[in-house]
Design a protein around this motif. Structure first.
Motif, PDB file in Angstrom:
ATOM      1  N   ASP A   1       0.842  -1.183   0.000  1.00  0.00           N
ATOM      2  CA  ASP A   1       0.000   0.000   0.000  1.00  0.00           C
ATOM      3  C   ASP A   1       0.883   1.241   0.000  1.00  0.00           C
ATOM      4  OD1 ASP A   1      -2.624   1.324   2.140  1.00  0.00           O
ATOM      5  OD2 ASP A   1      -2.294   1.443  -0.033  1.00  0.00           O
ATOM      6  N   VAL A   2       0.354   2.309  -0.553  1.00  0.00           N
ATOM      7  CA  VAL A   2       1.108   3.547  -0.617  1.00  0.00           C
ATOM      8  C   VAL A   2       0.940   4.321   0.685  1.00  0.00           C
ATOM      9  CG1 VAL A   2       1.328   5.768  -1.800  1.00  0.00           C
ATOM     10  CG2 VAL A   2       0.874   3.694  -3.118  1.00  0.00           C
ATOM     11  N   GLN A   3       2.024   4.817   1.221  1.00  0.00           N
ATOM     12  CA  GLN A   3       1.981   5.651   2.419  1.00  0.00           C
ATOM     13  C   GLN A   3       2.327   7.086   2.039  1.00  0.00           C
ATOM     14  OE1 GLN A   3       4.253   2.660   2.754  1.00  0.00           O
ATOM     15  NE2 GLN A   3       2.256   1.676   2.983  1.00  0.00           N
ATOM     16  N   LEU A   4       1.569   8.014   2.620  1.00  0.00           N
ATOM     17  CA  LEU A   4       1.772   9.424   2.348  1.00  0.00           C
ATOM     18  C   LEU A   4       2.009  10.160   3.657  1.00  0.00           C
ATOM     19  CD1 LEU A   4      -1.207   9.905  -0.153  1.00  0.00           C
ATOM     20  CD2 LEU A   4       1.175   9.452  -0.722  1.00  0.00           C
ATOM     21  N   VAL A   5       3.031  10.985   3.682  1.00  0.00           N
ATOM     22  CA  VAL A   5       3.359  11.729   4.896  1.00  0.00           C
ATOM     23  C   VAL A   5       3.506  13.203   4.543  1.00  0.00           C
ATOM     24  CG1 VAL A   5       4.982  12.028   6.791  1.00  0.00           C
ATOM     25  CG2 VAL A   5       4.528   9.735   5.890  1.00  0.00           C
ATOM     26  N   GLU A   6       2.638  14.024   5.150  1.00  0.00           N
ATOM     27  CA  GLU A   6       2.697  15.462   4.904  1.00  0.00           C
ATOM     28  C   GLU A   6       3.625  16.143   5.895  1.00  0.00           C
ATOM     29  OE1 GLU A   6      -1.776  14.318   4.384  1.00  0.00           O
ATOM     30  OE2 GLU A   6      -0.173  13.960   5.844  1.00  0.00           O
ATOM     31  N   SER A   7       4.139  17.269   5.484  1.00  0.00           N
ATOM     32  CA  SER A   7       4.936  18.117   6.368  1.00  0.00           C
ATOM     33  C   SER A   7       4.820  19.552   5.887  1.00  0.00           C
ATOM     34  CB  SER A   7       6.401  17.672   6.388  1.00  0.00           C
ATOM     35  OG  SER A   7       6.956  17.763   5.091  1.00  0.00           O
ATOM     36  N   GLY A   8       5.204  20.486   6.750  1.00  0.00           N
ATOM     37  CA  GLY A   8       5.263  21.885   6.352  1.00  0.00           C
ATOM     38  C   GLY A   8       4.140  22.756   6.856  1.00  0.00           C
ATOM     39  N   GLY A   9       3.194  22.202   7.585  1.00  0.00           N
ATOM     40  CA  GLY A   9       2.131  23.025   8.130  1.00  0.00           C
ATOM     41  C   GLY A   9       2.651  23.938   9.233  1.00  0.00           C
ATOM     42  N   GLY A  10       1.797  24.820   9.688  1.00  0.00           N
ATOM     43  CA  GLY A  10       2.183  25.714  10.756  1.00  0.00           C
ATOM     44  C   GLY A  10       1.249  26.900  10.849  1.00  0.00           C
ATOM     45  N   SER A  11       1.706  27.930  11.550  1.00  0.00           N
ATOM     46  CA  SER A  11       0.926  29.143  11.734  1.00  0.00           C
ATOM     47  C   SER A  11       1.589  30.298  11.000  1.00  0.00           C
ATOM     48  CB  SER A  11       0.810  29.464  13.219  1.00  0.00           C
ATOM     49  OG  SER A  11       0.129  28.450  13.915  1.00  0.00           O
ATOM     50  N   VAL A  12       0.780  31.124  10.386  1.00  0.00           N
ATOM     51  CA  VAL A  12       1.297  32.262   9.616  1.00  0.00           C
ATOM     52  C   VAL A  12       0.267  33.374   9.658  1.00  0.00           C
ATOM     53  CG1 VAL A  12       0.332  31.425   7.428  1.00  0.00           C
ATOM     54  CG2 VAL A  12       2.372  32.881   7.408  1.00  0.00           C
ATOM     55  N   GLN A  13       0.745  34.583   9.489  1.00  0.00           N
ATOM     56  CA  GLN A  13      -0.169  35.712   9.427  1.00  0.00           C
ATOM     57  C   GLN A  13      -0.760  35.841   8.032  1.00  0.00           C
ATOM     58  OE1 GLN A  13       2.013  39.147  10.804  1.00  0.00           O
ATOM     59  NE2 GLN A  13       1.458  38.732  12.931  1.00  0.00           N
ATOM     60  N   ALA A  14      -1.919  36.453   7.962  1.00  0.00           N
ATOM     61  CA  ALA A  14      -2.575  36.669   6.673  1.00  0.00           C
ATOM     62  C   ALA A  14      -1.628  37.388   5.718  1.00  0.00           C
ATOM     63  CB  ALA A  14      -3.852  37.472   6.866  1.00  0.00           C
ATOM     64  N   GLY A  15      -1.610  36.913   4.481  1.00  0.00           N
ATOM     65  CA  GLY A  15      -0.709  37.458   3.481  1.00  0.00           C
ATOM     66  C   GLY A  15       0.603  36.714   3.369  1.00  0.00           C
ATOM     67  N   GLY A  16       0.845  35.837   4.321  1.00  0.00           N
ATOM     68  CA  GLY A  16       2.078  35.074   4.325  1.00  0.00           C
ATOM     69  C   GLY A  16       2.010  33.840   3.452  1.00  0.00           C
ATOM     70  N   SER A  17       3.074  33.051   3.527  1.00  0.00           N
ATOM     71  CA  SER A  17       3.197  31.858   2.686  1.00  0.00           C
ATOM     72  C   SER A  17       3.607  30.651   3.518  1.00  0.00           C
ATOM     73  CB  SER A  17       4.257  32.083   1.595  1.00  0.00           C
ATOM     74  OG  SER A  17       3.910  33.152   0.746  1.00  0.00           O
ATOM     75  N   LEU A  18       3.204  29.508   3.035  1.00  0.00           N
ATOM     76  CA  LEU A  18       3.653  28.222   3.579  1.00  0.00           C
ATOM     77  C   LEU A  18       3.810  27.258   2.421  1.00  0.00           C
ATOM     78  CD1 LEU A  18       1.415  27.625   6.745  1.00  0.00           C
ATOM     79  CD2 LEU A  18       3.891  27.990   6.721  1.00  0.00           C
ATOM     80  N   ARG A  19       4.683  26.293   2.613  1.00  0.00           N
ATOM     81  CA  ARG A  19       4.872  25.253   1.602  1.00  0.00           C
ATOM     82  C   ARG A  19       4.671  23.901   2.259  1.00  0.00           C
ATOM     83  NH1 ARG A  19       7.255  24.958  -3.433  1.00  0.00           N
ATOM     84  NH2 ARG A  19       8.230  22.954  -4.001  1.00  0.00           N
ATOM     85  N   LEU A  20       3.722  23.149   1.753  1.00  0.00           N
ATOM     86  CA  LEU A  20       3.464  21.804   2.232  1.00  0.00           C
ATOM     87  C   LEU A  20       4.143  20.806   1.307  1.00  0.00           C
ATOM     88  CD1 LEU A  20      -0.368  22.023   3.020  1.00  0.00           C
ATOM     89  CD2 LEU A  20       1.566  22.656   4.468  1.00  0.00           C
ATOM     90  N   SER A  21       4.623  19.728   1.900  1.00  0.00           N
ATOM     91  CA  SER A  21       5.214  18.643   1.121  1.00  0.00           C
ATOM     92  C   SER A  21       4.544  17.338   1.492  1.00  0.00           C
ATOM     93  CB  SER A  21       6.716  18.545   1.387  1.00  0.00           C
ATOM     94  OG  SER A  21       7.405  19.671   0.899  1.00  0.00           O
ATOM     95  N   CYS A  22       4.530  16.435   0.537  1.00  0.00           N
ATOM     96  CA  CYS A  22       3.958  15.102   0.757  1.00  0.00           C
ATOM     97  C   CYS A  22       4.925  14.086   0.164  1.00  0.00           C
ATOM     98  CB  CYS A  22       2.598  15.004   0.095  1.00  0.00           C
ATOM     99  SG  CYS A  22       1.871  13.351   0.124  1.00  0.00           S
ATOM    100  N   ALA A  23       5.448  13.244   1.018  1.00  0.00           N
ATOM    101  CA  ALA A  23       6.367  12.196   0.581  1.00  0.00           C
ATOM    102  C   ALA A  23       5.611  10.885   0.468  1.00  0.00           C
ATOM    103  CB  ALA A  23       7.512  12.060   1.569  1.00  0.00           C
ATOM    104  N   ALA A  24       5.712  10.255  -0.693  1.00  0.00           N
ATOM    105  CA  ALA A  24       5.018   8.997  -0.947  1.00  0.00           C
ATOM    106  C   ALA A  24       6.004   7.835  -0.919  1.00  0.00           C
ATOM    107  CB  ALA A  24       4.315   9.057  -2.297  1.00  0.00           C
TER     108      ALA A  24
END
Length: 117
Positions: A1-24
């Motif tokens: 089976d395929v496993q997926l693991v996300e990373s990169g979440g967090g808290s940011v102020q409006a107008g900011g940026s975040l980058r999420l990643s998913c490793a399969a």
């Protein structure tokens, strides 16, 4: 089976940026469809962006022009670059995978929280 693991979440102020990643892992195929979903507080899970094995991309109207999905097939990683974040983007974000010829998403990550204040 395929496993997926996300990373990169967090808290940011409006107008900011975040980058999420998913490793399969677990023999994922570069031709599979991969996507990002989110569940806002008290709401159903909704699609955010998806990328097919041939590179076709779709975005939810609410994130068009602000979010960018990308794929590194060699590393079995997909990313979601989120810019100009808004408080209404606050949600738990999930990575998912399916065979492109089948509509059902069959593999899911555990989710990562994004909070925009």
């Amino acid at each position: 089976d395929v496993q997926l693991v996300e990373s990169g979440g967090g808290s940011v102020q409006a107008g900011g940026s975040l980058r999420l990643s998913c490793a399969a892992s677990g023999y994922p195929y570069s031709s599979d469809c991969m996507g990002w979903f989110r569940r806002l507080p008290g709401q159903e899970r909704e699609g955010v962006a998806a990328i097919a094995g041939d590179g076709r991309i779709n975005y939810a109207d609410s994130v068009k022009g602000r979010f960018t999905i990308s794929r590194d097939g060699a590393k079995n990683i997909i990313a979601l670059q989120m810019d100009s974040l808004k408080p209404e983007d606050t949600a738990t974000y999930y990575c998912a995978r399916r065979f492109c010829g089948v509509p059902k998403w069959t593999s899911w990550g555990q989710g990562t929280q994004v909070t925009v204040s």
